[in-house]
Design an enzyme around this catalytic site. Structure first.
Site, PDB file in Angstrom:
ATOM      1  N   ARG A 143     -22.566   3.714 -31.046  1.00 41.45           N
ATOM      2  CA  ARG A 143     -21.405   3.126 -30.350  1.00 41.45           C
ATOM      3  C   ARG A 143     -20.794   2.088 -31.290  1.00 41.45           C
ATOM      4  O   ARG A 143     -21.318   0.977 -31.410  1.00 41.45           O
ATOM      5  CB  ARG A 143     -21.803   2.499 -29.011  1.00 41.45           C
ATOM      6  CG  ARG A 143     -22.357   3.505 -28.003  1.00 41.45           C
ATOM      7  CD  ARG A 143     -22.225   3.031 -26.574  1.00 41.45           C
ATOM      8  NE  ARG A 143     -20.840   3.087 -26.121  1.00 41.45           N
ATOM      9  CZ  ARG A 143     -20.439   2.599 -24.935  1.00 41.45           C
ATOM     10  NH1 ARG A 143     -21.317   2.025 -24.130  1.00 41.45           N
ATOM     11  NH2 ARG A 143     -19.176   2.691 -24.568  1.00 41.45           N
ATOM     12  N   GLN A 164     -18.801   1.068 -13.609  1.00 38.89           N
ATOM     13  CA  GLN A 164     -19.908   0.129 -13.780  1.00 38.89           C
ATOM     14  C   GLN A 164     -19.849  -1.032 -12.795  1.00 38.89           C
ATOM     15  O   GLN A 164     -20.885  -1.579 -12.417  1.00 38.89           O
ATOM     16  CB  GLN A 164     -19.922  -0.423 -15.217  1.00 38.89           C
ATOM     17  CG  GLN A 164     -20.218   0.605 -16.285  1.00 38.89           C
ATOM     18  CD  GLN A 164     -18.944   1.100 -16.948  1.00 38.89           C
ATOM     19  OE1 GLN A 164     -17.922   1.282 -16.284  1.00 38.89           O
ATOM     20  NE2 GLN A 164     -18.989   1.325 -18.252  1.00 38.89           N
ATOM     21  N   ASP A 202     -17.627  -7.143 -26.162  1.00 40.18           N
ATOM     22  CA  ASP A 202     -18.411  -6.419 -27.154  1.00 40.18           C
ATOM     23  C   ASP A 202     -18.142  -6.894 -28.575  1.00 40.18           C
ATOM     24  O   ASP A 202     -18.907  -6.600 -29.475  1.00 40.18           O
ATOM     25  CB  ASP A 202     -18.125  -4.923 -27.041  1.00 40.18           C
ATOM     26  CG  ASP A 202     -18.693  -4.341 -25.762  1.00 40.18           C
ATOM     27  OD1 ASP A 202     -19.742  -3.677 -25.836  1.00 40.18           O
ATOM     28  OD2 ASP A 202     -18.120  -4.566 -24.683  1.00 40.18           O
TER      29      ASP A 202
END
Length: 348
Positions: A90, A196, A237
């Site tokens: 990722r 999520q 992130d």
């Protein structure tokens, strides 16, 4: 610790809580190769920037433990291949590459023999695991200066214990506020396409007894207009040198709505998420995922066959929309270029 653990080292395998099956089922999967861990990261068995970094660290431990190489140079070559496989799983989350590079740095001494490499890697991975819990809890404590005694907040995606080793970042702030007796209510964006927020954040807050309401992603602006919202809380992130933030798709929309309604927009992240090698968010590689995540829900088609899709997993929120960045070393305010540089130079 939370009543559930996203990842656990058993001594010979990495156990991961399969988050794809939550909240309906609690399933654990066991991995004994770095390739298997990389696939689990890509398939989102485990997700969340801190969690995938720690998972990758144990992926290298597995490579070392299972290696037949007795020559340290051969073992290092094998570990380098595994490291690239894990990093590629990722690409947007900087914690993944950061954790892998930190593991490799731990064995940089060329005099280490194979047995010492095995032991050093295991100790380094366990240190990452333990540090993540302490860092996340400190983020949550630091943030309480921004959370009033009675608060309504909007949260996007999942940034709790399921996205980390424990506590989490933005959701951890909500959890700690509740533990401290604050009257906090969380509005959870469902977070399309993988949901999520509805599946994971609601699952966590229900377990902690935190009042919460799930909303569709498109409702956040109207919610801010209809009633008092004290702040928006998100994780991230990657943070670039100028303070641009990469986070789950939909974060940018939420930040724009918050700006329009005068609602503070807070980003919570560990220092390891800061990437000063990139000047702005325009340089971040954005992962694009299978379009079936949009056209199907749990295998059931919701769009006509052949429908074209565009499915970026993340977006970039410009620094000017971010009110503050909350880290384990304190709360950072604009101008972020200077603040980020200072917090990395001065741990205090």
């Amino acid at each position: 610790m939370s009543p559930f653990q996203s990842l656990l080292w058993t001594g010979s395998q990495l156990r991961l809580l399969d988050q794809r099956s939550l909240p309906q089922e609690t399933q654990y999967r066991y991995y004994d190769t770095a390739a298997g861990v990389a696939q689990a990261i890509q398939d989102m068995v485990v997700r969340g920037a801190p969690a995938i970094g720690v998972a990758a660290a144990f992926g290298l431990v597995l490579t070392s433990q299972q290696s037949a190489m007795t020559d340290s140079a051969d073992l290092r070559a094998q570990l380098a291949i595994a490291a690239e496989t894990l990093k590629a799983a990722r690409p947007t989350a900087v914690n993944l590459a950061w954790a892998v590079d930190r593991m490799l740095a731990a064995i940089a001494n060329p005099d280490l023999e194979a047995a010492a490499i095995h032991a050093t890697l295991l100790a380094a991975a366990q240190q990452l695991y333990d540090e993540d819990v302490a860092v996340n809890r400190q983020i949550g404590l630091n943030a309480q200066a921004l959370i009033p005694q009675q608060a309504n907040v909007i949260h996007h995606c999942n940034t709790g214990a399921l996205a980390t080793v424990d506590y989490g970042t933005a959701l951890g702030i909500i959890r700690i506020a509740h533990e401290q007796g604050k009257q906090i209510h969380a509005y959870l964006d469902e977070t399309r396409p993988r949901l999520q927020g509805a599946n994971l954040s609601a699952f966590e807050l229900q377990a902690y007894g935190v009042p919460h309401t799930v909303i569709v992603d498109g409702a956040s602006g109207f919610l801010m207009r209809q009633q008092q919202i004290d702040c928006c809380l998100v994780g991230c992130d990657r943070v670039t040198a100028n303070g641009d933030v990469a986070n789950k798709i939909g974060t940018y929309n939420l930040a724009l709505a918050a700006k329009a309604h005068g609602v503070p927009f807070y980003v919570a992240c560990p220092i390891s998420t800061i990437d000063r090698s990139l000047a702005t968010g325009a340089e971040i590689e954005i992962e694009e995922r299978d379009g079936r995540e949009i056209t199907e829900i749990r295998g059931q088609a919701i769009a006509p066959a052949g429908t074209k899709t565009w499915n970026p997993a993340f977006d970039i929120t410009p620094a000017e929309l971010v009110t503050a960045i909350i880290t384990e070393r304190g709360i950072l305010y604009p101008p972020y270029g200077q603040a980020l540089e200072q917090v990395l130079i001065n741990p205090g």
